[in-house]
Design a protein around this motif. Structure first.
Motif, PDB file in Angstrom:
ATOM      1  N   ARG A   1       0.812  -1.212   0.000  1.00 58.11           N
ATOM      2  CA  ARG A   1       0.000   0.000   0.000  1.00 58.11           C
ATOM      3  C   ARG A   1       0.848   1.264   0.000  1.00 58.11           C
ATOM      4  N   TRP A   2       2.090   1.177   0.426  1.00 56.55           N
ATOM      5  CA  TRP A   2       2.937   2.364   0.351  1.00 56.55           C
ATOM      6  C   TRP A   2       3.207   2.731  -1.104  1.00 56.55           C
ATOM      7  N   ILE A   3       3.270   1.716  -1.968  1.00 54.58           N
ATOM      8  CA  ILE A   3       3.456   2.000  -3.397  1.00 54.58           C
ATOM      9  C   ILE A   3       2.211   2.673  -3.962  1.00 54.58           C
ATOM     10  N   ARG A   4       1.030   2.194  -3.549  1.00 51.07           N
ATOM     11  CA  ARG A   4      -0.215   2.839  -3.992  1.00 51.07           C
ATOM     12  C   ARG A   4      -0.233   4.308  -3.577  1.00 51.07           C
ATOM     13  N   ASP A   5       0.122   4.572  -2.321  1.00 45.63           N
ATOM     14  CA  ASP A   5       0.147   5.957  -1.843  1.00 45.63           C
ATOM     15  C   ASP A   5       1.101   6.794  -2.675  1.00 45.63           C
ATOM     16  N   GLN A   6       2.276   6.271  -2.922  1.00 43.37           N
ATOM     17  CA  GLN A   6       3.274   7.006  -3.699  1.00 43.37           C
ATOM     18  C   GLN A   6       2.768   7.286  -5.111  1.00 43.37           C
TER      19      GLN A   6
ATOM     20  N   ARG B   1       6.310  -1.811  13.203  1.00 43.20           N
ATOM     21  CA  ARG B   1       5.884  -1.774  11.795  1.00 43.20           C
ATOM     22  C   ARG B   1       5.021  -0.528  11.558  1.00 43.20           C
ATOM     23  N   TYR B   2       4.098  -0.311  12.468  1.00 38.21           N
ATOM     24  CA  TYR B   2       3.202   0.851  12.341  1.00 38.21           C
ATOM     25  C   TYR B   2       4.000   2.154  12.335  1.00 38.21           C
ATOM     26  N   LEU B   3       4.941   2.284  13.248  1.00 32.09           N
ATOM     27  CA  LEU B   3       5.733   3.520  13.326  1.00 32.09           C
ATOM     28  C   LEU B   3       6.526   3.735  12.039  1.00 32.09           C
ATOM     29  N   ASN B   4       7.042   2.679  11.451  1.00 34.91           N
ATOM     30  CA  ASN B   4       7.757   2.806  10.186  1.00 34.91           C
ATOM     31  C   ASN B   4       6.825   3.233   9.060  1.00 34.91           C
ATOM     32  N   SER B   5       5.594   2.721   9.080  1.00 36.02           N
ATOM     33  CA  SER B   5       4.632   3.110   8.047  1.00 36.02           C
ATOM     34  C   SER B   5       4.228   4.575   8.202  1.00 36.02           C
ATOM     35  N   VAL B   6       4.122   5.039   9.440  1.00 39.25           N
ATOM     36  CA  VAL B   6       3.782   6.446   9.690  1.00 39.25           C
ATOM     37  C   VAL B   6       4.908   7.359   9.221  1.00 39.25           C
ATOM     38  N   LEU B   7       6.136   6.949   9.446  1.00 40.63           N
ATOM     39  CA  LEU B   7       7.271   7.739   8.976  1.00 40.63           C
ATOM     40  C   LEU B   7       7.258   7.843   7.454  1.00 40.63           C
ATOM     41  N   TYR B   8       6.937   6.738   6.788  1.00 40.35           N
ATOM     42  CA  TYR B   8       6.846   6.791   5.329  1.00 40.35           C
ATOM     43  C   TYR B   8       5.693   7.694   4.893  1.00 40.35           C
ATOM     44  N   LEU B   9       4.553   7.585   5.565  1.00 38.66           N
ATOM     45  CA  LEU B   9       3.427   8.467   5.282  1.00 38.66           C
ATOM     46  C   LEU B   9       3.847   9.923   5.367  1.00 38.66           C
ATOM     47  N   ASP B  10       4.627  10.248   6.383  1.00 36.36           N
ATOM     48  CA  ASP B  10       5.102  11.621   6.577  1.00 36.36           C
ATOM     49  C   ASP B  10       5.883  12.112   5.357  1.00 36.36           C
ATOM     50  N   SER B  11       6.657  11.236   4.746  1.00 32.14           N
ATOM     51  CA  SER B  11       7.427  11.634   3.567  1.00 32.14           C
ATOM     52  C   SER B  11       6.510  11.979   2.395  1.00 32.14           C
ATOM     53  N   GLN B  12       5.344  11.325   2.322  1.00 28.17           N
ATOM     54  CA  GLN B  12       4.397  11.636   1.238  1.00 28.17           C
ATOM     55  C   GLN B  12       3.642  12.933   1.511  1.00 28.17           C
ATOM     56  N   PHE B  13       3.304  13.177   2.779  1.00 28.19           N
ATOM     57  CA  PHE B  13       2.765  14.495   3.131  1.00 28.19           C
ATOM     58  C   PHE B  13       3.754  15.590   2.745  1.00 28.19           C
ATOM     59  N   ALA B  14       5.035  15.336   3.027  1.00 28.20           N
ATOM     60  CA  ALA B  14       6.078  16.331   2.739  1.00 28.20           C
ATOM     61  C   ALA B  14       6.140  16.640   1.249  1.00 28.20           C
ATOM     62  N   ARG B  15       5.989  15.640   0.410  1.00 32.95           N
ATOM     63  CA  ARG B  15       6.025  15.864  -1.036  1.00 32.95           C
ATOM     64  C   ARG B  15       4.915  16.811  -1.470  1.00 32.95           C
ATOM     65  N   ILE B  16       3.714  16.599  -0.935  1.00 33.26           N
ATOM     66  CA  ILE B  16       2.581  17.444  -1.319  1.00 33.26           C
ATOM     67  C   ILE B  16       2.766  18.868  -0.807  1.00 33.26           C
ATOM     68  N   LEU B  17       3.171  18.997   0.451  1.00 31.86           N
ATOM     69  CA  LEU B  17       3.356  20.330   1.023  1.00 31.86           C
ATOM     70  C   LEU B  17       4.477  21.085   0.318  1.00 31.86           C
ATOM     71  N   THR B  18       5.546  20.403  -0.019  1.00 28.31           N
ATOM     72  CA  THR B  18       6.660  21.042  -0.729  1.00 28.31           C
ATOM     73  C   THR B  18       6.216  21.548  -2.091  1.00 28.31           C
ATOM     74  N   MET B  19       5.457  20.759  -2.807  1.00 28.07           N
ATOM     75  CA  MET B  19       4.971  21.171  -4.121  1.00 28.07           C
ATOM     76  C   MET B  19       4.058  22.389  -4.017  1.00 28.07           C
ATOM     77  N   LEU B  20       3.176  22.392  -3.010  1.00 22.98           N
ATOM     78  CA  LEU B  20       2.271  23.533  -2.839  1.00 22.98           C
ATOM     79  C   LEU B  20       3.051  24.810  -2.552  1.00 22.98           C
ATOM     80  N   ARG B  21       4.098  24.706  -1.736  1.00 20.71           N
ATOM     81  CA  ARG B  21       4.908  25.887  -1.439  1.00 20.71           C
ATOM     82  C   ARG B  21       5.668  26.352  -2.674  1.00 20.71           C
ATOM     83  N   GLU B  22       6.365  25.441  -3.322  1.00 20.98           N
ATOM     84  CA  GLU B  22       7.239  25.816  -4.429  1.00 20.98           C
ATOM     85  C   GLU B  22       6.461  26.305  -5.646  1.00 20.98           C
TER      86      GLU B  22
END
Length: 625
Positions: free
Chosen positions: A373-378, A441-462
Motif C-alpha cells: 500500500r505504500w506503493i499505492r500511496d506514492q 511496523r506501524y511507526l515505520n509506516s507512519v514515517l513513510y506516510l510523513d514523507s508523502q505528506f512532505a512531497r505534497i506540502l513542498t509542491m504547494l509551497r514551491e
C-alpha cells in the motif's frame, strides 16, 4: 445392529464420532476460558460451565440434521452431511473467535457488510500469506472430521469402544444439562446484580443466548442495579431534512483551493517530530489541534463525520438516500475542479454512494492494485501532484492514504524502528508476544506516510499554491496496540482508537496550538469559514462549530456500526446505536478508567445525553417539525 441401535446416539453414525467432534469443539473454544486472571472463582466456574455446555450446543443442529436424514432413510447422505455440518460449525467457531480476538466483536452485520461489499475483504489488510494460512486451517478441520468419522466407523465393532462410548454418553448428557441450567441461572443473577465480570465473560462466547430475569428478581425483593432511564420516543424512522435550509452561493467567497489529506489509522500521538518530522515542521505555520477526536473508531464513521459534520448515526439514512454532504455540493456549485483519490476502494466503505456520490467517475481515482500500500500511496501522490500542477481555477483535492493500515506498509530501506514483525500474518501472529514488533511496523509506516505528506506540502509551497490553499491533514481514526487489551480499531472507544491529529494550514490562519476538545464534525463549518462563507449558517447543515470561532464543544459523539459513545470532559458513556437502552449505558472516565458509581456519573451527564438525542433527529422531518 441391535447392539449399536441400543447404545449409540444414532444407528447410522457411531457415537464415537460425536464424542470426537465435541472434543474438537472444546479445543476450538479454549479462548472462552482465556483472560481469567483477576476473575473471581465464580466467574471462572461460569466460564467452564459455558465452555462445556456450548461445546455440545453448537453440535446440536448438525446432530439433528443427520438424525432427520436417517429418519427419511437417506442413508447414503448421512456421512457427508455429518462431516459437512460439523466441519462448518467448527470453521464458524474458529472464524468467529479469531475475529473476536483481533477486533473485539463477533461475526455480525458489520462483518457481513465487509464480506459482501466490493473492497471490504481487502480493507482488512490481509495478505496472501494470511489467506493461505486460514485456508490451511479450514482444510485441516475438514480433514480431521473425515478422519474422526473413519476412526469411529472402524472402532464401532469393537465391544470395549462401544461400552466406553455408551458410558461417556450416559455420564455426559446429565452433566452437560446441569452445566447449561447452572450457567443460565448464574448469568441471570449476574445480570440483575450488574456483575460485569460475568457479563464480559459471556461476551466472549459466540452466539451466547443471555437469560435475564430483572423483573422477577425485583418482585422477590432483590435489588436490581440499573441506571436511570432516559425516556425518548425519538428512534422511529424519520425522513431526512438535510440541510435544514439551502446554502446560498456567497458573492464574497474566497476561492481558496482545498487539499484534504486523510491517513488510515493515524493516532493522535503520532503528531510529533519523533514520528512525523515533516508534518510537525509544517504544523508550526498553521493550527494544531492536539485534543482532536474522530467521529468514529473506524473509517466509515470517521470519514462520514468529517465531511458531513454529523454524527455517525446518520450514516445509514444518507447511504439509503445517496445524499452527498453540503460541503461537496457547495464546492461543486462554486465551480471547483474536483479529484478524490484512494489507495483502497471508494465502494468500501460506500463513499461512492455517500461523500463522493455527486462526483463522476473521472473525478474518483482508485489505486488498489499493488499489494504494497505504500506503493499505492506514492503512485497516487505522483498522479495528484501532476493534476494540481495543471489546475487554473480553484480545486478540491482529496487523498486517502493506506500505508498505516493494518499490515503497516513501508519500503524496508526507510525503516528506523527495529525490530519489527517482518512477516505480518493475522492467522499466526501472537498479540501477546508480537505487539511491540507490530507497533514498530506501524511507526515505520507512519514515517513513510510523513514523507508523502512532505512531497505534497513542498509542491504547494514551491508552486505558489500554498498562498491560496486550505490544507487539512488528519486521520480517519486511531489505532490501538493492546493498551487496553485490544489491537487495531473498530473494537472500542478508547483514546488510542479515536484520538487523531488535526493540522490546518490556510492563508488566514496564524500559528496556534489548541488543547481544547475538538471534533471531526467541526471541520465543515471550519472550512466554510476559511472560504468566507458565513459560519452562522453552520447549524443548517452541521452539528459542529467553526474551530476558529469562540465556540467550544461540551461533548463529542463517536460512533461505530453498532453503537456510539458520548464523551464529555469527565466521562465516556457508551450505548447501543438505537439509543433505546440508554439505561444500560456503559460508563468510563474520559481516560478509559472504571467508574465506581455509574448511576451518579450518568445523572451528571443527563443534559449532554438529552442534547445528543435531539441531535439524532435534528436533520429529520421530526426534528424540523
Amino acid at each position: 445392529m441391535k447392539y449399536r441401535s441400543t447404545f449409540e446416539l444414532s444407528p447410522g453414525l457411531p457415537t464415537l464420532f460425536w464424542i470426537f467432534s465435541y472434543a474438537i469443539c472444546l479445543m476450538i473454544l479454549l479462548p472462552v476460558l482465556a483472560d481469567s486472571a483477576g476473575m473471581e472463582w465464580q466467574t471462572r466456574l461460569f466460564q467452564t460451565l459455558v465452555w462445556l455446555s456450548y461445546g455440545a450446543l453448537y453440535l446440536l443442529p448438525g446432530f439433528a440434521l443427520t438424525r432427520l436424514i436417517e429418519k427419511v432413510a437417506l442413508t447414503s447422505f448421512v456421512y457427508p452431511v455429518a462431516v459437512t455440518s460439523t466441519s462448518l460449525t467448527m470453521i464458524f467457531l474458529y472464524a468467529d473467535l479469531s475475529t473476536y480476538k483481533i477486533f473485539g466483536f463477533h461475526i455480525n452485520s458489520f462483518v457481513w457488510n465487509i464480506v459482501t461489499t466490493r473492497g471490504g475483504i481487502e480493507s482488512l489488510g490481509a495478505n496472501n500469506l494470511t489467506i493461505a494460512t486460514y485456508a490451511f486451517y479450514v482444510v485441516a478441520i475438514v480433514a480431521v472430521q473425515v478422519s474422526a468419522l473413519a476412526v469411529a466407523l472402524r472402532a464401532r465393532s469393537i465391544p470395549l469402544v462401544a461400552r466406553l462410548s455408551r458410558l461417556i454418553t450416559v455420564a455426559a448428557i446429565p452433566i452437560l444439562c446441569l452445566a447449561a441450567v447452572t450457567e443460565r441461572g448464574y448469568y441471570g443473577v449476574s445480570h440483575a446484580a450488574g456483575n460485569t465480570q460475568v457479563l464480559s465473560a459471556a461476551g466472549v462466547v459466540p452466539l451466547y443466548l443471555p437469560l435475564t430475569f430483572r423483573t422477577l428478581a425485583a418482585k422477590f425483593g432483590y435489588e436490581v442495579k440499573r441506571l436511570p432511564k432516559l425516556h425518548t420516543q425519538q428512534q422511529e424512522f424519520t425522513n431526512l431534512v438535510y440541510p435544514r435550509k439551502p446554502i446560498s452561493k456567497p458573492d464574497g467567497a474566497k476561492n481558496f483551493n482545498i487539499v484534504w489529506l486523510v491517513a488510515e489509522s493515524l493516532r493522535g500521538d503520532m503528531m510529533s517530530s519523533a514520528y512525523m518530522p515533516a508534518l510537525a515542521d509544517a504544523a508550526r505555520e498553521g493550527a494544531v489541534f492536539s485534543n482532536h477526536l474522530s467521529g468514529g473508531n473506524g473509517t466509515r464513521m470517521g470519514m462520514f463525520s468529517m465531511f458531513y459534520g454529523l454524527h455517525g448515526t446518520y450514516w445509514h439514512s444518507m447511504l439509503n438516500a445517496r445524499r452527498p454532504p453540503v460541503l461537496i455540493e457547495t464546492l461543486q456549485g462554486l465551480g471547483y475542479e474536483m479529484l478524490a483519490q484512494t489507495s483502497a476502494h471508494f465502494s468500501y466503505p460506500e463513499f461512492d454512494k455517500t461523500i463522493f456520490s455527486s462526483l463522476d467517475q473521472s473525478q474518483l481515482h482508485e489505486n488498489a492494485v499493488s499489494p504494497d500500500r505504500w506503493i499505492r500511496d506514492q503512485q497516487n501522490v505522483d498522479r495528484g501532484l501532476d493534476w494540481i500542477a495543471q489546475q487554473q481555477q480553484p480545486f478540491f483535492y482529496f487523498q486517502f492514504f493506506e500505508a498505516p493500515h493494518a499490515g503497516y506498509y513501508f519500503p524496508e530501506k526507510t525503516a528506523v524502528h527495529h525490530p519489527y514483525l517482518e512477516h505480518f500474518n493475522y492467522a499466526s501472529m501472537n498479540l501477546a508476544t508480537d505487539i511491540g514488533q507490530i507497533k514498530n511496523r506501524y511507526l515505520n509506516s507512519v514515517l513513510y506516510l510523513d514523507s508523502q505528506f512532505a512531497r505534497i506540502l513542498t509542491m504547494l509551497r514551491e508552486s505558489g499554491h500554498m498562498e491560496r490553499t486550505v490544507v487539512v491533514i488528519t486521520g480517519d481514526h486511531g489505532e490501538a496496540f493492546m493498551e487496553h487489551g485490544r489491537w487495531g480499531h473498530n473494537s472500542d472507544f478508547t483514546n488510542e482508537q479515536i484520538h487523531v491529529p488535526l493540522v490546518i494550514l490556510a492563508p488566514d490562519v496564524v500559528p496556534r496550538y489548541e488543547e481544547r476538545m475538538t471534533r471531526h464534525v467541526d471541520l465543515p463549518a471550519t472550512v466554510f469559514s476559511l472560504l468566507g462563507i458565513d459560519d452562522t449558517s453552520a447549524g443548517s447543515y452541521s452539528l459542529g462549530n467553526n474551530l476558529f470561532s469562540d465556540e467550544s464543544a461540551d461533548y463529542a459523539v463517536v460512533s461505530d456500526w453498532h453503537g456510539a459513545v458520548v464523551i464529555t470532559d469527565r466521562y465516556k458513556l457508551l450505548m447501543n446505536q438505537s439509543f433505546k437502552s440508554l439505561g444500560q449505558a456503559s460508563i468510563t472516565t474520559r481516560n478509559d478508567e472504571a467508574v465506581a458509581d455509574q448511576t451518579a456519573a450518568f445523572e451528571m451527564e443527563l443534559p449532554a445525553l438529552q442534547q445528543v438525542l435531539s441531535e439524532m433527529i435534528y436533520f429529520t422531518d421530526r426534528g424540523a417539525g
